[in-house]
Design a protein around this motif. Sequence first.
Motif, PDB file in Angstrom:
ATOM      1  N   PRO A  90       0.798  -1.230   0.000  1.00 54.68           N
ATOM      2  CA  PRO A  90       0.000   0.000   0.000  1.00 54.68           C
ATOM      3  C   PRO A  90       0.833   1.282   0.000  1.00 54.68           C
ATOM      4  O   PRO A  90       0.467   2.256  -0.660  1.00 54.68           O
ATOM      5  CB  PRO A  90      -0.831  -0.138   1.274  1.00 54.68           C
ATOM      6  CG  PRO A  90      -1.003  -1.617   1.433  1.00 54.68           C
ATOM      7  CD  PRO A  90       0.304  -2.210   0.979  1.00 54.68           C
ATOM      8  N   GLU A  91       1.974   1.289   0.683  1.00 56.89           N
ATOM      9  CA  GLU A  91       2.781   2.511   0.745  1.00 56.89           C
ATOM     10  C   GLU A  91       3.398   2.872  -0.601  1.00 56.89           C
ATOM     11  O   GLU A  91       3.746   4.035  -0.840  1.00 56.89           O
ATOM     12  CB  GLU A  91       3.891   2.354   1.779  1.00 56.89           C
ATOM     13  CG  GLU A  91       4.900   1.266   1.445  1.00 56.89           C
ATOM     14  CD  GLU A  91       5.880   1.029   2.580  1.00 56.89           C
ATOM     15  OE1 GLU A  91       6.799   1.856   2.723  1.00 56.89           O
ATOM     16  OE2 GLU A  91       5.707   0.049   3.303  1.00 56.89           O
ATOM     17  N   ILE A  98      -4.284   1.652  -8.891  1.00 59.65           N
ATOM     18  CA  ILE A  98      -5.634   1.413  -8.387  1.00 59.65           C
ATOM     19  C   ILE A  98      -6.651   1.642  -9.495  1.00 59.65           C
ATOM     20  O   ILE A  98      -7.595   0.877  -9.660  1.00 59.65           O
ATOM     21  CB  ILE A  98      -5.940   2.321  -7.180  1.00 59.65           C
ATOM     22  CG1 ILE A  98      -5.061   1.922  -6.000  1.00 59.65           C
ATOM     23  CG2 ILE A  98      -7.410   2.230  -6.804  1.00 59.65           C
ATOM     24  CD1 ILE A  98      -5.321   2.718  -4.752  1.00 59.65           C
ATOM     25  N   PRO A 152      -2.447  -8.648   1.778  1.00 57.63           N
ATOM     26  CA  PRO A 152      -2.693  -7.202   1.765  1.00 57.63           C
ATOM     27  C   PRO A 152      -2.846  -6.655   0.346  1.00 57.63           C
ATOM     28  O   PRO A 152      -1.973  -5.941  -0.168  1.00 57.63           O
ATOM     29  CB  PRO A 152      -1.447  -6.640   2.459  1.00 57.63           C
ATOM     30  CG  PRO A 152      -0.369  -7.621   2.114  1.00 57.63           C
ATOM     31  CD  PRO A 152      -1.031  -8.970   2.077  1.00 57.63           C
ATOM     32  N   ALA A 154      -4.526  -4.216  -1.450  1.00 58.96           N
ATOM     33  CA  ALA A 154      -5.327  -3.006  -1.229  1.00 58.96           C
ATOM     34  C   ALA A 154      -6.172  -2.633  -2.435  1.00 58.96           C
ATOM     35  O   ALA A 154      -7.348  -2.275  -2.297  1.00 58.96           O
ATOM     36  CB  ALA A 154      -4.423  -1.846  -0.830  1.00 58.96           C
ATOM     37  N   ALA A 155      -5.609  -2.685  -3.625  1.00 58.49           N
ATOM     38  CA  ALA A 155      -6.364  -2.292  -4.816  1.00 58.49           C
ATOM     39  C   ALA A 155      -7.487  -3.282  -5.092  1.00 58.49           C
ATOM     40  O   ALA A 155      -8.658  -2.907  -5.236  1.00 58.49           O
ATOM     41  CB  ALA A 155      -5.434  -2.185  -6.023  1.00 58.49           C
ATOM     42  N   GLY A 157      -8.733  -5.693  -3.080  1.00 51.15           N
ATOM     43  CA  GLY A 157      -9.659  -5.812  -1.964  1.00 51.15           C
ATOM     44  C   GLY A 157     -10.631  -4.648  -1.886  1.00 51.15           C
ATOM     45  O   GLY A 157     -11.836  -4.832  -1.696  1.00 51.15           O
ATOM     46  N   SER A 158     -10.118  -3.435  -2.037  1.00 52.01           N
ATOM     47  CA  SER A 158     -11.017  -2.271  -1.970  1.00 52.01           C
ATOM     48  C   SER A 158     -11.974  -2.234  -3.144  1.00 52.01           C
ATOM     49  O   SER A 158     -13.116  -1.775  -3.014  1.00 52.01           O
ATOM     50  CB  SER A 158     -10.201  -0.975  -1.891  1.00 52.01           C
ATOM     51  OG  SER A 158      -9.433  -0.753  -3.056  1.00 52.01           O
ATOM     52  N   SER A 161     -14.752  -4.402  -2.100  1.00 48.38           N
ATOM     53  CA  SER A 161     -15.611  -3.696  -1.139  1.00 48.38           C
ATOM     54  C   SER A 161     -16.620  -2.838  -1.890  1.00 48.38           C
ATOM     55  O   SER A 161     -17.804  -2.781  -1.546  1.00 48.38           O
ATOM     56  CB  SER A 161     -14.769  -2.813  -0.207  1.00 48.38           C
ATOM     57  OG  SER A 161     -13.880  -3.567   0.567  1.00 48.38           O
TER      58      SER A 161
END
Length: 230
Positions: A90-91, A98, A152, A154-155, A157-158, A161
């Motif tokens: 993520p950092e 994304i 992890p 992030a892209a 998984g979100s 969501s």
Amino acid sequence: MTTTLITGANRGLGHEMARQLVGAGHEVWIGARDAENGREAADRLGAGFVQLDVTDDASVDAAVATLRAQAGHLDVLVNNAGLLGEVTAPEDMTADQIRHVYETNVFGLVRVTHAFLPLLRAATAPSVINVTSGLGSFTLVQDPERVESQHPLAAYGSSKSAVTMLTVQYARAIPDVRFNAVDPGQTATDFTGRIGHSVEEGAEAAVRIATLGPDTPTGTVTDRAGALPW
């Protein structure tokens, strides 16, 4: 006969969903970006084929025109097309990384759903099934006992969501069409590096919803075992 369109169905989970639904008596249409692979998959399964790139307005509009001419309506739409994107901490993740994932997983789903709503509304008991993931569940990714907490992403998984929330919002706002989200779970496909349960098991939740007909609920989020926490 139930007419069903599955996006991203030339391989993996979409292909298995198509195989099972053809076996259940559906008239299945495989939507795929790659025409050659899509036609081969459709011929293999005894399904129809339509070229469909969920990130392209013209491609989606052409697919709608094909289904309108060939079937006149659409009973079940399965928004299965998705991509993982770059696996980046993520950092280090950029907006462009994304955006690339969201173009297919989120914006593509909205584009396809919006375009096919008129054909869905021409059906008796229309249903939209959105393929989500436990990786987009706030509850599951924070549970150390769950595999979702170990990745992890992030892209991706979100984006899932967002898929789940869109499903719920569609269900609340469009009562004449059933909207449900299904999680295949970690399934052994190219997408997961062949780790997880069988593709047959991964397809179960979507196939179950797709075959409920007039008894299809709306606004649910399930996997093959039942309701999922979010």
